[in-house]
Enzyme design. Structure first.
Site, PDB file in Angstrom:
ATOM      1  N   ARG A 365      -0.325  -4.323  10.655  1.00 47.96           N
ATOM      2  CA  ARG A 365      -0.804  -5.598  11.198  1.00 47.96           C
ATOM      3  C   ARG A 365       0.270  -6.178  12.113  1.00 47.96           C
ATOM      4  NH1 ARG A 365      -1.802 -11.603   8.598  1.00 47.96           N
ATOM      5  NH2 ARG A 365      -3.052 -12.363  10.349  1.00 47.96           N
ATOM      6  N   HIS A 366      -0.156  -6.902  13.128  1.00 48.38           N
ATOM      7  CA  HIS A 366       0.776  -7.519  14.080  1.00 48.38           C
ATOM      8  C   HIS A 366       1.667  -8.549  13.396  1.00 48.38           C
ATOM      9  CE1 HIS A 366      -1.681 -11.160  13.929  1.00 48.38           C
ATOM     10  NE2 HIS A 366      -2.750 -10.385  14.094  1.00 48.38           N
ATOM     11  N   HIS A 551      -5.006  -5.500  13.467  1.00 49.70           N
ATOM     12  CA  HIS A 551      -5.115  -6.786  12.786  1.00 49.70           C
ATOM     13  C   HIS A 551      -5.160  -6.553  11.273  1.00 49.70           C
ATOM     14  CE1 HIS A 551      -6.130  -8.375  16.806  1.00 49.70           C
ATOM     15  NE2 HIS A 551      -6.672  -7.178  16.944  1.00 49.70           N
TER      16      HIS A 551
END
Length: 624
Positions: A365-366, A551
């Site tokens: 995930r970012h 995400h």
């Protein structure tokens, strides 16, 4: 204290006092501690020094169980030392990294000689004498080499000890049990069955082959000293979970625990009804007190981390080391045998890793996005009246990349915060240290994801060598996006101009134009499955790690298709996504022998930190 109990402690005290070595009880009694609590402290600290016992008593001054006559539990283990231990510890690390944690990881490498038994605090010193006597009688007969034979089953992997060496070791265990019964009045059950050194226990069946390959890299013929070690544990917490404290915490309420890094907390999973979400009720090993604590300030520890090592007896195989009772105690708090002085060989680690070369997919995930901290109006907070960007807070990025349609397009495509950039670099550094090799990178078109990929590659010094392939098919579920249209992303040309090394040649599974606003859940999971199929097929010969930056939802929707699992129920999916932190990771490995992918431990741990609220210096001045 009852008169009879006082007489008992006085009798023991006089008996110990008559020995040639000074009693550790004397200074504690001189400090004013009662005999029964002083003996309890000595037993709990391994009878090392009076100072350690005194510190234990001061820490436990509010322990409600301090006066309870609850003895420690003791067990005797035969532990390998030297080069064999090095190899076993490498196996421990690699098996946990590649196949997740199993029951064997709860305890250090050992052969169990006697099951756990209880011993009264005032008689513990007699266990040491029992160990010495049994060791002295066995010393000259102890085998110069202990033959280890690898054995594997569906839920167990380990070395068996066979033939006459096993008989000698069992005789030693029986001698210790007999001496402990005579000297310390203990009921000790020696191991009379198959002696074994467990490598893995209660693991997933699909990990069996991987574990066997790792185990074959261990040469059981490595030179080894064997040490009999006597350990103790607190019998009240045998079935509790053990947590290790990572961060300092000062209680905000009277029913909360004070936490210091390195503390251990015992938690009963069945007694958490009173705890709210994110909190647990536990008992501090350091103080004996019970209270609430924030769970994210801790991590799971191993079962043996809280065990105390008392005494050891080393059976030497070297001619220049005539072995006797080893009274030197380990200062390591985890209770493991002392590591050898020689450092771990890099080549040996590389040879262990080379036993299995697999293609892997790391879904990440970012990092922290700026609107996550400053809310939906973040863009208004950092825009001048004439439409220019400025930095109102240090957690806003230094600058924003240029976009053809101006600053407004950042509203639904926000960048990373300054802390988010730091998170990505820290994660990249940890991934580099873990030894993985990134061979290709795919990213969602969201700016925050492309930035995350760039900063991770930067720690590998690959930001100019490995191109980022932008795949719109792994973008977030569009139903969760604000507005009736999908966000306007930066074009590949704009990314290139902003110094993102994106590929202009990659043909994505789903072009940007194919993203539909407010798509159904079924459409979303199908999009991710098709995209992952293309991502994997695009890298058919790459033996290494395929990095996929997306995400929070991608950790589920981009891994389940690889694992052959059906989509998660939509309601469960929404609940799960709320719990995935920035830089959360899932790691899949390809098992070519069985023609499938497997979910294993990520190469690095998660990143946990607290919030830092805004501060206005004007509010600090009284009356202003």
């Amino acid at each position: 204290m009852a008169a009879g109990e006082t007489q008992l402690y006085a009798k023991v005290f006089n008996k110990l006092k008559g020995r040639s070595t000074p009693s550790l009880l004397d200074p504690l009694l001189g400090m004013g501690f009662p005999a029964h609590t002083a003996l309890k402290a000595l037993a709990a600290t391994g009878r090392k020094t009076a100072e350690e016992a005194s510190n234990w008593l001061h820490c436990h001054c509010n322990d409600p169980s301090l006066d309870d006559p609850i003895p420690q539990e003791y067990a005797l283990f035969l532990c390998p030392m030297g080069p064999l231990l090095d190899k076993l510890q490498e196996f421990w690390r690699e098996s946990r990294r590649q196949c997740a944690k199993n029951r064997a990881h709860e305890v250090f490498p050992h052969i169990t000689l006697c099951d756990f038994f209880t011993c009264e605090d005032q008689k513990v010193e007699y266990l040491y004498e029992a160990l010495k006597r049994a060791g002295d009688r066995t010393l000259h007969a102890f085998p110069s080499a202990v033959p280890l034979v690898l054995h594997s089953s569906v839920s167990y992997l380990g070395f068996f000890v066979n033939d006459s060496p096993a008989d000698i070791i069992r005789e030693f265990a029986v001698m210790f049990a007999t001496e402990a019964s005579i000297l310390a009045d203990c009921t000790v059950k020696p191991c009379t069955k198959q002696l074994h050194l467990t490598l893995a226990h209660k693991f997933y069946p699909h990990h069996q082959r991987t574990l066997e390959q790792l185990a074959r890299a261990i040469n059981p013929g490595h030179s080894c000293q064997w040490t009999a070690a006597l350990y103790s544990r607190d019998m009240r917490f045998v079935h509790y979970q053990t947590l290790r404290v990572l961060f300092q915490y000062k209680p905000q309420n009277v029913d909360e625990l004070t936490l210091s890094p390195g503390d251990y907390i015992f938690v009963d999973p069945t007694q958490q009804e009173e705890a709210s979400e994110g909190w647990v009720i536990g008992i501090s090993q350091r103080t004996g007190c019970r209270g609430f604590l924030p769970e994210n300030y801790t991590e799971r520890a191993s079962e043996c981390d809280t065990w105390v090592r008392h005494r050891t007896y080393t059976f030497s195989v070297a001619p220049d080391l005539s072995s006797r009772k080893d009274g030197e105690l380990s200062s390591r708090r985890d209770g493991e045998p002392n590591p050898p002085s020689s450092s771990r060989s890099l080549s040996s680690l590389q040879s262990l890793q080379a036993t299995i070369v697999r293609r892997s997919v790391l879904v990440v995930r970012h990092g922290e996005r700026v609107d996550q901290i400053f809310g939906k109006s973040w863009l208004q907070q950092c825009t001048t009246p004439d439409g220019r960007y400025y930095r109102p807070d240090l957690n806003f990025p230094r600058s924003l990349p240029k976009r053809s349609r101006g600053i407004k397009d950042f509203e639904n495509d926000p960048p990373l915060s300054s802390c988010g950039i730091f998170q990505c670099r820290m994660a990249g550094e940890a991934l580099l240290d873990s030894g993985i090799r990134i061979t290709s990178v795919f990213s969602s078109p969201a700016l925050r994801c492309v930035q995350t990929a760039k900063h991770i590659l930067g720690e590998f010094k690959l930001e100019k060598k490995v191109k980022i392939r932008v795949e719109p098919g792994i973008f977030e579920w569009t139903k969760w996006e604000a507005g009736k249209t999908t966000p306007t992303f930066m074009t590949l040309e704009e990314m290139k101009e902003a110094d993102f090394n994106v590929s202009l040649d990659y043909r994505p599974a789903f072009p940007l134009a194919s993203l539909l606003p407010a798509e159904s859940y079924d459409d979303y999971v199908h999009r991710c499955a098709v995209s992952m199929e293309q991502i994997v097929s695009t890298c058919p010969q790459d033996v290494g790690v395929i990095l996929v930056v997306g995400h929070g939802s991608a950790l589920d929707t981009c891994t389940r298709p690889l694992l052959g699992l059906p989509p998660r129920d939509c309601a469960d999916f929404a609940q799960l996504m709320r719990k995935i932190p920035s830089l959360g990771m899932c790691f899949c490995e390809e098992n070519k022998e069985e023609g499938k992918w497997e979910l294993v431990n990520p190469p690095v741990k998660t990143l946990t930190h607290g919030s830092n609220s805004a501060f206005n210096w004007r509010n600090w001045i009284q009356g202003n």
